[in-house]
Scaffold this active site. Sequence first.
Site, PDB file in Angstrom:
ATOM      1  N   GLU A   1      37.672  46.395  39.322  1.00 36.15           N
ATOM      2  CA  GLU A   1      37.557  45.160  40.106  1.00 36.15           C
ATOM      3  C   GLU A   1      37.089  45.406  41.539  1.00 36.15           C
ATOM      4  OE1 GLU A   1      41.771  44.034  39.656  1.00 36.15           O
ATOM      5  OE2 GLU A   1      41.066  42.452  38.331  1.00 36.15           O
ATOM      6  N   PRO A   2      35.871  45.890  41.721  1.00 36.20           N
ATOM      7  CA  PRO A   2      35.407  46.120  43.088  1.00 36.20           C
ATOM      8  C   PRO A   2      35.143  44.814  43.838  1.00 36.20           C
ATOM      9  CG  PRO A   2      33.630  46.479  41.517  1.00 36.20           C
ATOM     10  CD  PRO A   2      34.866  46.250  40.702  1.00 36.20           C
ATOM     11  N   GLY A   3      35.582  44.743  45.075  1.00 30.81           N
ATOM     12  CA  GLY A   3      35.304  43.576  45.913  1.00 30.81           C
ATOM     13  C   GLY A   3      34.538  44.023  47.146  1.00 30.81           C
ATOM     14  N   ARG A   4      35.266  44.660  48.053  1.00 29.25           N
ATOM     15  CA  ARG A   4      34.692  45.139  49.312  1.00 29.25           C
ATOM     16  C   ARG A   4      33.405  45.948  49.107  1.00 29.25           C
ATOM     17  NH1 ARG A   4      37.874  46.168  53.673  1.00 29.25           N
ATOM     18  NH2 ARG A   4      39.642  46.160  52.245  1.00 29.25           N
TER      19      ARG A   4
ATOM     20  N   ARG B   1      39.338  40.735  61.219  1.00 27.05           N
ATOM     21  CA  ARG B   1      39.877  42.014  60.744  1.00 27.05           C
ATOM     22  C   ARG B   1      40.326  42.952  61.861  1.00 27.05           C
ATOM     23  NH1 ARG B   1      37.307  45.307  58.121  1.00 27.05           N
ATOM     24  NH2 ARG B   1      38.962  46.056  56.776  1.00 27.05           N
TER      25      ARG B   1
ATOM     26  N   TYR C   1      44.164  43.975  61.685  1.00 27.37           N
ATOM     27  CA  TYR C   1      44.567  45.362  61.488  1.00 27.37           C
ATOM     28  C   TYR C   1      43.659  46.403  62.131  1.00 27.37           C
ATOM     29  CZ  TYR C   1      42.940  43.364  56.951  1.00 27.37           C
ATOM     30  OH  TYR C   1      42.337  42.618  55.968  1.00 27.37           O
TER      31      TYR C   1
ATOM     32  N   CYS D   1      40.575  31.217  72.109  1.00 25.89           N
ATOM     33  CA  CYS D   1      41.618  31.229  73.132  1.00 25.89           C
ATOM     34  C   CYS D   1      42.819  32.033  72.667  1.00 25.89           C
ATOM     35  CB  CYS D   1      42.020  29.803  73.471  1.00 25.89           C
ATOM     36  SG  CYS D   1      40.689  28.972  74.305  1.00 25.89           S
ATOM     37  N   GLU D   2      42.667  33.344  72.721  1.00 26.46           N
ATOM     38  CA  GLU D   2      43.633  34.280  72.161  1.00 26.46           C
ATOM     39  C   GLU D   2      43.233  35.633  72.738  1.00 26.46           C
ATOM     40  OE1 GLU D   2      46.690  34.854  70.071  1.00 26.46           O
ATOM     41  OE2 GLU D   2      46.001  32.811  69.688  1.00 26.46           O
TER      42      GLU D   2
ATOM     43  N   TYR E   1      35.353  40.231  53.353  1.00 29.76           N
ATOM     44  CA  TYR E   1      36.540  39.795  54.102  1.00 29.76           C
ATOM     45  C   TYR E   1      36.212  39.332  55.520  1.00 29.76           C
ATOM     46  CZ  TYR E   1      38.619  42.079  50.094  1.00 29.76           C
ATOM     47  OH  TYR E   1      38.929  42.445  48.813  1.00 29.76           O
TER      48      TYR E   1
HETATM   49  C1  LIG Z   1      41.753  42.606  46.481  1.00 26.39           C
HETATM   50  C2  LIG Z   1      41.759  42.980  45.090  1.00 26.39           C
HETATM   51  C3  LIG Z   1      40.666  43.631  44.521  1.00 26.39           C
HETATM   52  C4  LIG Z   1      39.471  44.052  45.317  1.00 26.39           C
HETATM   53  O1  LIG Z   1      39.797  45.012  46.271  1.00 26.39           O
HETATM   54  P1  LIG Z   1      38.638  45.696  47.140  1.00 26.39           P
HETATM   55  O2  LIG Z   1      39.386  46.595  48.048  1.00 26.39           O
HETATM   56  O3  LIG Z   1      37.948  44.600  47.859  1.00 26.39           O
HETATM   57  O4  LIG Z   1      37.751  46.413  46.188  1.00 26.39           O
HETATM   58  C5  LIG Z   1      40.702  43.904  43.174  1.00 26.39           C
HETATM   59  N1  LIG Z   1      41.756  43.551  42.408  1.00 26.39           N
HETATM   60  C6  LIG Z   1      42.825  42.912  42.929  1.00 26.39           C
HETATM   61  C7  LIG Z   1      43.942  42.539  42.040  1.00 26.39           C
HETATM   62  C8  LIG Z   1      42.866  42.613  44.265  1.00 26.39           C
HETATM   63  O5  LIG Z   1      43.932  41.996  44.762  1.00 26.39           O
END
Ligand SMILES: *Cc1c(COP(=O)(O)O)cnc(C)c1O
Length: 434
Positions: A291-294, A331, A335, A362-363, A391
């Site tokens: 499940e790649p996102g980033r 971000r 963090y 304003c922060e 993100y």
């Molecule tokens: C956030 C998340 C991802 C993606 O994570 P990345 O760091 O963006 O690759 C995949 N699976 C689950 C369940 C997540 O919560």
Amino acid sequence: MFVNDCLNVNAEGHLTIGGCDTVELAKKYGTPLYVLDENVIRSTCKSYVSSIEKHYNGNGLALYASKALSCKALCELAAEEKMGLDVVSGGELYTALKAGFPVEKIHFHGNNKTYDELNFALDNNIGKIVVDNLTELETINSLCVEKGKIQKIALRIKPGVDAHTHDFIRTGQIDSKFGFALETGEAMEAVKESIKLSNVELTELHCHIGSQIFDIDPFVTAAEIMMDFIRAIKDETSHIVTELNLGGGFGIKYTNKDNPTAYDNYMNSVSRAVHAKAEQYGIPVPFIYIEPGRSIVGEAGITLYTVGAVKTIPNVRTYVSIDGGMCDNIRYALYQSEYTVVTANKADKEPDTVVTVAGKCCESGDLIQENTKIVNAKPGDILAVLSTGAYNYSMASNYNRIPKPPIVMVNNGEDRLIVKRETYEDLIKNDIDL
Ligand SMILES: *Cc1c(COP(=O)(O)O)cnc(C)c1O
């Protein structure tokens, strides 16, 4: 020269992305502006798909975790690249449906999906619901009884691998709001409960060990722990789990200090570990999900801003203020994430001044980066913050009633708008007139 391969400098000394001049893009669309390079996104998708082909006999599916950046264009692109999709809310699911994403390839995540969201998912025949807790399990089952359907589910497991630390930890990750813990027996209880229920079908186990991870070892360890659990389930209940989801979390380059591993290496190592366990335990080699996102969108994106005031406080620091901030990139405030900042209209010059890039909200904590070296900044300069594809837009807010920036997709010198800039009218559209 730059962190991201899609960036370059043209004859005018301007930063380019995907062959487009960023200064021209800033002029054409205004700033702040998110820019994404389509080629980078597509080739990253392809590298995940092909790594499963190559190292796992194609017996798996890469799901794009759309929380990294959800919009219709990205859902369409992921579908074209033969990816599945993760959603974590009714809104992300709605976006995917409106983009015509194949429902059977959607996984629905989240630690507290509402009754309405579950209803919505079931009514749209979503492929898999990743169940986080027993309350949700009961709700899904009773909704399915009402609807006269059987829903395929996964269980989210805490494998006890915390990859957020440098030397990853194997135990003691019970304190997470997500999923069922292995150590406490909670996970096995959830499995038994799932098997008992009439209208859910447990086919998959899921784990996600963290984000922005560079090591392969924690992924391999998590995969082995999950295979051990699949065997334990078979031994205790004779139920065979046929699908294994190993989550996302693959790291990307924000600065030159980051050094991600090729995705191929990851799949190669994980595949061997899973096959070895399957053979050792005499259980079927599971269908695998990642499940790649980033890593799909992160490096493909940059944000362009225009410099306004430059304020030097002698012996303290220089604030370079931009026309965006925590409202489009939270971000650093959240963090202290590191970013590379480039002066887009002077990209051929050596950075010579250490500054703090500040937003317009304003922060006091509304900073994009501290102690970063850029070319001596003047009002009107265009700053590019790199690796903002993930993100950033998805975490954007309307704090201070600042409209969200648009997203432009570039591809081999061509640019096209995929998300419009919000207008002031958009900001008040839900305000009720008295
Ligand atoms: C956030 C998340 C991802 C993606 O994570 P990345 O760091 O963006 O690759 C995949 N699976 C689950 C369940 C997540 O919560």
